[in-house]
Scaffold this active site. Structure first.
Site, short mmCIF file in Angstrom:
data_model
loop_
_atom_site.label_atom_id
_atom_site.label_comp_id
_atom_site.label_asym_id
_atom_site.label_seq_id
_atom_site.Cartn_x
_atom_site.Cartn_y
_atom_site.Cartn_z
N TYR A 180 0.82 -1.21 0.00
CA TYR A 180 0.00 0.00 0.00
C TYR A 180 0.85 1.25 0.00
O TYR A 180 2.06 1.20 0.22
CB TYR A 180 -0.95 0.00 1.21
CG TYR A 180 -0.30 0.31 2.54
CD1 TYR A 180 0.55 -0.61 3.16
CD2 TYR A 180 -0.53 1.52 3.19
CE1 TYR A 180 1.14 -0.32 4.40
CE2 TYR A 180 0.06 1.82 4.43
CZ TYR A 180 0.89 0.88 5.02
OH TYR A 180 1.48 1.17 6.22
N LYS A 224 6.42 -1.92 1.98
CA LYS A 224 5.23 -1.30 2.59
C LYS A 224 4.05 -2.26 2.45
O LYS A 224 3.17 -2.08 1.60
CB LYS A 224 4.95 0.07 1.95
CG LYS A 224 4.10 0.95 2.84
CD LYS A 224 4.22 2.41 2.49
CE LYS A 224 3.22 3.27 3.22
NZ LYS A 224 3.30 3.30 4.67
N ARG A 257 -7.12 -21.63 -1.25
CA ARG A 257 -6.10 -20.99 -0.41
C ARG A 257 -4.80 -21.78 -0.48
O ARG A 257 -4.78 -22.97 -0.17
CB ARG A 257 -6.60 -20.93 1.04
CG ARG A 257 -5.58 -20.31 1.98
CD ARG A 257 -6.08 -20.35 3.43
NE ARG A 257 -5.06 -19.84 4.34
CZ ARG A 257 -4.08 -20.58 4.84
NH1 ARG A 257 -3.96 -21.86 4.52
NH2 ARG A 257 -3.18 -20.03 5.65
N GLU A 295 12.34 2.69 13.90
CA GLU A 295 11.39 3.71 13.45
C GLU A 295 10.19 3.70 14.38
O GLU A 295 10.17 2.96 15.35
CB GLU A 295 10.99 3.47 11.99
CG GLU A 295 10.38 2.13 11.71
CD GLU A 295 9.99 1.93 10.24
OE1 GLU A 295 9.81 2.92 9.51
OE2 GLU A 295 9.84 0.77 9.83
N HIS A 312 -0.46 -21.00 0.07
CA HIS A 312 0.60 -20.01 0.31
C HIS A 312 1.35 -19.68 -0.97
O HIS A 312 1.77 -18.56 -1.20
CB HIS A 312 1.61 -20.52 1.34
CG HIS A 312 1.08 -20.54 2.75
ND1 HIS A 312 0.13 -21.43 3.16
CD2 HIS A 312 1.38 -19.77 3.82
CE1 HIS A 312 -0.14 -21.22 4.44
NE2 HIS A 312 0.60 -20.21 4.86
N ARG A 353 8.15 4.21 -4.95
CA ARG A 353 8.27 3.21 -3.88
C ARG A 353 7.32 2.03 -4.16
O ARG A 353 7.68 0.86 -3.98
CB ARG A 353 7.96 3.86 -2.53
CG ARG A 353 8.14 2.93 -1.35
CD ARG A 353 8.08 3.67 -0.03
NE ARG A 353 6.77 4.24 0.24
CZ ARG A 353 6.49 5.06 1.26
NH1 ARG A 353 7.45 5.40 2.09
NH2 ARG A 353 5.28 5.53 1.44
N1 PDD Z 1 2.69 4.99 7.36
N2 PDD Z 1 7.41 3.92 8.89
C1 PDD Z 1 6.26 3.26 9.03
C2 PDD Z 1 6.27 1.95 9.74
C3 PDD Z 1 5.07 3.80 8.51
O1 PDD Z 1 3.92 3.13 8.63
C4 PDD Z 1 5.09 5.06 7.87
C5 PDD Z 1 3.87 5.72 7.30
C6 PDD Z 1 6.33 5.73 7.76
C7 PDD Z 1 6.46 7.07 7.08
O2 PDD Z 1 6.37 6.94 5.68
P1 PDD Z 1 5.85 8.14 4.78
O3 PDD Z 1 6.64 9.33 5.16
O4 PDD Z 1 6.14 7.68 3.40
O5 PDD Z 1 4.37 8.33 5.06
C8 PDD Z 1 7.47 5.12 8.27
C9 PDD Z 1 1.45 5.46 6.80
C10 PDD Z 1 1.18 6.91 6.96
C11 PDD Z 1 0.34 4.56 7.24
O6 PDD Z 1 0.61 3.37 7.40
O7 PDD Z 1 -0.80 5.00 7.38
#
Ligand code: PDD
Length: 277
Positions: free
Chosen positions: A32, A144, A99, A176, A101, A51
């Protein structure tokens, strides 16, 4: 009414449906992006798409119409009435028949894009609290992915404790936030963890690094120990929907003077300018 895009058509989000055999639902096999549109203009759309494209390629999803996504997102922003919007883009590997994997090679990805109102105005924040927790997410958080159960648990805990964010650490080093990247400052220099496999390359993080350069503030990307981080003069967390937020209380301990720092104020103002122009 909120209009979304699902499986090649724009529709009222109330009518949108996907199959329970979608691999995003079954396995969290989906990725996402969260993109903001400020006064209907998307912010850093190219960086988000870059990304996304990288993640699609890492996972081997067969998205044929990647190049159309930009137009679809712009169209969706104009179809929704809010001036400031949060655009959510989710792409799963596709829908299976049984289903398993092991993914079938030619599944057609499910593309879901929605919009809701953005309530942040990116003005200066008076300071928030955060807690520290051991990072127990999977080790490839630079992808992501929507499989965010650990992040959900961290967010639930910070919400229950009435704090803004949970900041994660592993083997004595901060990684983070549960939904953000992190920065700290010491003696007028800014530090942020270097991008490893377990850190998302945040779009906001990238913009902040550009703004530090523009403002001639020196910075370093490196591993940051918990001790160094906890004793910094300033801490910030950054993400697309909140921008840059100063943390003035970490695990009940005051950071710096207990008020947002001077580097924060400078960069947060530059950030707001960037978004509004
Ligand atoms: N998440 N690290 C994590 C684990 C995150 O979920 C996010 C942002 C960021 C910052 O990424 P960016 O600057 O590209 O938004 C770092 C979004 C906002 C979310 O999951 O809703």
């Amino acid at each position: 009414m909120s209009i979304c895009f699902l499986n090649n058509e724009f529709q009222d989000i109330k009518d949108a449906k996907i199959s329970p055999m979608d691999r995003g639902f079954l396995f969290g096999d989906s990725i996402y992006e969260v993109i903001i549109a400020f006064e209907k203009k998307p912010f850093q759309l190219e960086a988000h798409l870059e990304r996304l494209e990288k993640n699609l390629s890492t996972l081997g999803y067969n998205l044929k119409n990647f190049l159309e996504l930009k137009e679809i997102i712009l169209d969706l922003i104009s179809r929704n009435s809010f001036l400031n919007q949060v655009i959510y883009v989710q792409i799963s590997r596709g829908t299976d028949e049984i289903r398993d994997h092991i993914p079938k090679p030619n599944l057609v990805p499910t593309v879901f894009i929605s919009s809701h109102e953005l309530h942040t105005d990116f003005s200066l924040n008076s300071g928030e609290k955060a807690i520290l927790k051991k990072d127990f997410r999977w080790r490839r958080s630079q992808i992501k992915a929507t499989s965010l159960l650990a992040n959900v648990m961290f967010r639930d805990e910070s919400n229950q404790k009435g704090v803004f964010e949970t900041i994660l650490y592993e083997n004595g080093y901060v990684t983070e936030g549960a939904v953000s990247n992190i920065f700290c400052c010491k003696n007028d220099k800014v530090f942020t963890p270097s991008l490893e496999e377990n850190i998302l390359p945040g779009v906001t993080r990238k913009v902040i690094l550009e703004l530090l350069e523009e403002n001639s503030i020196s910075y370093e990307e490196d591993k940051i120990s918990l001790d160094f981080f906890s004793s910094s003069d300033e801490i910030w967390v950054t993400n697309s929907t909140k921008g840059i937020i100063p943390i003035v209380d970490l695990d009940g301990k005051e950071i710096g003077s207990g008020l947002p720092g001077k580097i924060y104020s400078k960069i947060a103002k530059s950030f707001k300018n960037r978004i509004s122009n």
